[in-house]
Scaffold this active site. Structure first.
Site, PDB file in Angstrom:
ATOM      1  N   GLY A   1       0.775  -1.203   0.081  1.00 40.51           N
ATOM      2  CA  GLY A   1      -0.056  -0.037   0.136  1.00 40.51           C
ATOM      3  C   GLY A   1       0.798   1.170   0.023  1.00 40.51           C
TER       4      GLY A   1
ATOM      5  N   GLU B   1       3.394   3.742   6.500  1.00 38.14           N
ATOM      6  CA  GLU B   1       2.265   3.092   6.167  1.00 38.14           C
ATOM      7  C   GLU B   1       1.380   4.061   5.188  1.00 38.14           C
ATOM      8  OE1 GLU B   1       0.549   0.592   5.888  1.00 38.14           O
ATOM      9  OE2 GLU B   1       0.094  -0.626   7.977  1.00 38.14           O
ATOM     10  N   ASP B   2       0.386   3.173   4.508  1.00 41.84           N
ATOM     11  CA  ASP B   2      -0.423   3.907   3.565  1.00 41.84           C
ATOM     12  C   ASP B   2      -1.601   4.502   4.552  1.00 41.84           C
ATOM     13  OD1 ASP B   2      -1.595   1.223   4.385  1.00 41.84           O
ATOM     14  OD2 ASP B   2      -2.003   1.168   2.030  1.00 41.84           O
TER      15      ASP B   2
ATOM     16  N   ASP C   1      -5.730   1.740  10.162  1.00 44.47           N
ATOM     17  CA  ASP C   1      -7.204   1.529  10.394  1.00 44.47           C
ATOM     18  C   ASP C   1      -7.432   1.047  12.008  1.00 44.47           C
ATOM     19  OD1 ASP C   1      -9.809   0.922  10.199  1.00 44.47           O
ATOM     20  OD2 ASP C   1      -9.592  -0.551   8.512  1.00 44.47           O
TER      21      ASP C   1
ATOM     22  N   LYS D   1      -7.192   6.671  10.352  1.00 45.41           N
ATOM     23  CA  LYS D   1      -8.776   6.774  10.457  1.00 45.41           C
ATOM     24  C   LYS D   1      -9.202   7.249  11.947  1.00 45.41           C
ATOM     25  CE  LYS D   1     -10.272   3.841   6.816  1.00 45.41           C
ATOM     26  NZ  LYS D   1     -10.940   2.445   6.407  1.00 45.41           N
TER      27      LYS D   1
ATOM     28  N   PHE E   1     -14.330   3.224   3.010  1.00 49.59           N
ATOM     29  CA  PHE E   1     -13.253   2.616   2.468  1.00 49.59           C
ATOM     30  C   PHE E   1     -12.435   3.406   1.227  1.00 49.59           C
ATOM     31  CE2 PHE E   1     -11.235  -0.705   0.023  1.00 49.59           C
ATOM     32  CZ  PHE E   1     -10.454  -1.640   1.185  1.00 49.59           C
TER      33      PHE E   1
ATOM     34  N   ASP F   1      -5.577  -0.275  -2.244  1.00 59.79           N
ATOM     35  CA  ASP F   1      -6.412  -1.169  -3.213  1.00 59.79           C
ATOM     36  C   ASP F   1      -7.753  -1.557  -2.703  1.00 59.79           C
ATOM     37  OD1 ASP F   1      -5.183  -2.872  -1.122  1.00 59.79           O
ATOM     38  OD2 ASP F   1      -5.903  -4.466  -2.145  1.00 59.79           O
TER      39      ASP F   1
ATOM     40  N   ARG G   1      -5.027   0.812  -7.312  1.00 60.69           N
ATOM     41  CA  ARG G   1      -3.986   1.193  -6.530  1.00 60.69           C
ATOM     42  C   ARG G   1      -3.004   2.420  -7.403  1.00 60.69           C
ATOM     43  NH1 ARG G   1      -2.028  -2.018  -2.276  1.00 60.69           N
ATOM     44  NH2 ARG G   1      -2.467  -4.216  -2.715  1.00 60.69           N
TER      45      ARG G   1
HETATM   46  P1  IMP Z   1      -4.949  -2.055  10.239  1.00 60.78           P
HETATM   47  O1  IMP Z   1      -3.808  -3.183  10.662  1.00 60.78           O
HETATM   48  O2  IMP Z   1      -6.382  -2.464  10.743  1.00 60.78           O
HETATM   49  O3  IMP Z   1      -4.651  -0.655  10.908  1.00 60.78           O
HETATM   50  O4  IMP Z   1      -4.973  -1.937   8.470  1.00 60.78           O
HETATM   51  C1  IMP Z   1      -3.807  -1.504   7.934  1.00 60.78           C
HETATM   52  C2  IMP Z   1      -3.916  -1.765   6.533  1.00 60.78           C
HETATM   53  O5  IMP Z   1      -5.319  -2.185   6.069  1.00 60.78           O
HETATM   54  C3  IMP Z   1      -3.466  -0.742   5.725  1.00 60.78           C
HETATM   55  O6  IMP Z   1      -2.106  -0.821   5.623  1.00 60.78           O
HETATM   56  C4  IMP Z   1      -4.275  -1.063   4.623  1.00 60.78           C
HETATM   57  O7  IMP Z   1      -3.417  -2.042   3.601  1.00 60.78           O
HETATM   58  C5  IMP Z   1      -5.477  -1.805   4.817  1.00 60.78           C
HETATM   59  N1  IMP Z   1      -6.745  -0.996   4.877  1.00 60.78           N
HETATM   60  C6  IMP Z   1      -7.203  -0.464   5.982  1.00 60.78           C
HETATM   61  N2  IMP Z   1      -8.251   0.578   5.750  1.00 60.78           N
HETATM   62  C7  IMP Z   1      -8.236   0.702   4.261  1.00 60.78           C
HETATM   63  C8  IMP Z   1      -8.993   1.441   3.409  1.00 60.78           C
HETATM   64  O8  IMP Z   1      -9.854   2.033   3.623  1.00 60.78           O
HETATM   65  N3  IMP Z   1      -8.454   1.216   1.930  1.00 60.78           N
HETATM   66  C9  IMP Z   1      -7.661   0.363   1.638  1.00 60.78           C
HETATM   67  N4  IMP Z   1      -7.015  -0.407   2.562  1.00 60.78           N
HETATM   68  C10 IMP Z   1      -7.315  -0.115   3.851  1.00 60.78           C
HETATM   69 MG    MG Z   2      -1.605  -2.440   3.570  1.00 62.06          MG
END
Ligand code: IMP
Ligand code: MG
Length: 184
Positions: free
Chosen positions: A55, A110-111, A114, A142, A163, A170, A176
């Site tokens: 990402g 990180e992208d 979440d 977020k 989302f 993606d 992407r």
């Molecule tokens: P976390 O571990 O729940 O914080 O999620 C992080 C990863 O989930 C990110 O690096 C993204 O790859 C993916 N992700 C979380 N939210 C989104 C979104 O809104 N769009 C796309 N990918 C997301």
């Molecule tokens: Mg990711």
């Protein structure tokens, strides 16, 4: 509505709900972040920018060009297993540069943050490698996670609870390559 011919060509005709951050907004913010990072990492000390694939690939490539100082770049591929809402699972490193962290300032890029699960699991593993400092830079946050053990030091945008796709993000590996960030 991002329904220009170019966008529709990129999405294969799929219409997006809206553009959340356009190219100009992203470029301006990435420039600011690069200047902040350059100013905050002590001069003359080694810096490693470590992108989390996939990402972050576009963000990293834009960001490092805005960090005007010597640095090195590497990437990690991590995948989380176990419940998505707890930190008790493990992170499987599919690609691990095994770069030497000692004496280096390491910035994990990180992208989007979440649930925070990925970082909660990954950061302790990286800390064990003994970096001089270890910080997180994320393009999007977020602010959903209630149990974030590692708060990102640099955040591009406080993202809406939707989302998001594009600029590296993606949906099932699609979108992407959009130059902006949109909502599906
Ligand atoms: P976390 O571990 O729940 O914080 O999620 C992080 C990863 O989930 C990110 O690096 C993204 O790859 C993916 N992700 C979380 N939210 C989104 C979104 O809104 N769009 C796309 N990918 C997301
Ligand atoms: Mg990711």
């Amino acid at each position: 509505m991002p329904d220009t011919d170019l966008t529709l060509a990129r999405t294969g005709g799929r219409k997006l709900a809206r553009i959340v951050y356009d190219e100009g907004q992203i470029a301006a913010r990435v420039g600011e972040m690069g200047r902040q990072i350059a100013a905050e990492i002590p001069e003359g000390e080694p810096l490693l920018v470590l992108g989390l694939l996939k990402g972050s690939f576009i963000f990293v490539s834009d960001l490092v060009r805005q960090i005007v100082r010597p640095l090195q770049v590497d990437f990690l591929v991590a995948s989380s297993y176990g419940s998505g809402t707890t930190t008790s699972g493990t992170v499987n490193l599919l690609y691990d540069p095994n770069a030497d962290f000692r004496d280096r300032h390491v910035i994990v890029v990180e992208d989007i943050v979440d649930s925070g699960t990925t970082l909660n699991r990954l950061m302790p593993m990286l800390k064990e490698r003994g970096p001089r400092t270890l910080e997180i830079c994320t393009l999007l946050h977020k602010h959903i996670a209630t149990n974030l053990d590692w708060e990102p030091r640099w955040v591009g945008f406080d993202a809406p609870h939707e989302f998001l796709i594009g600029y590296g993000l993606d949906h099932s590996e699609d979108f992407r390559n959009l130059p902006f960030i949109g909502s599906l």
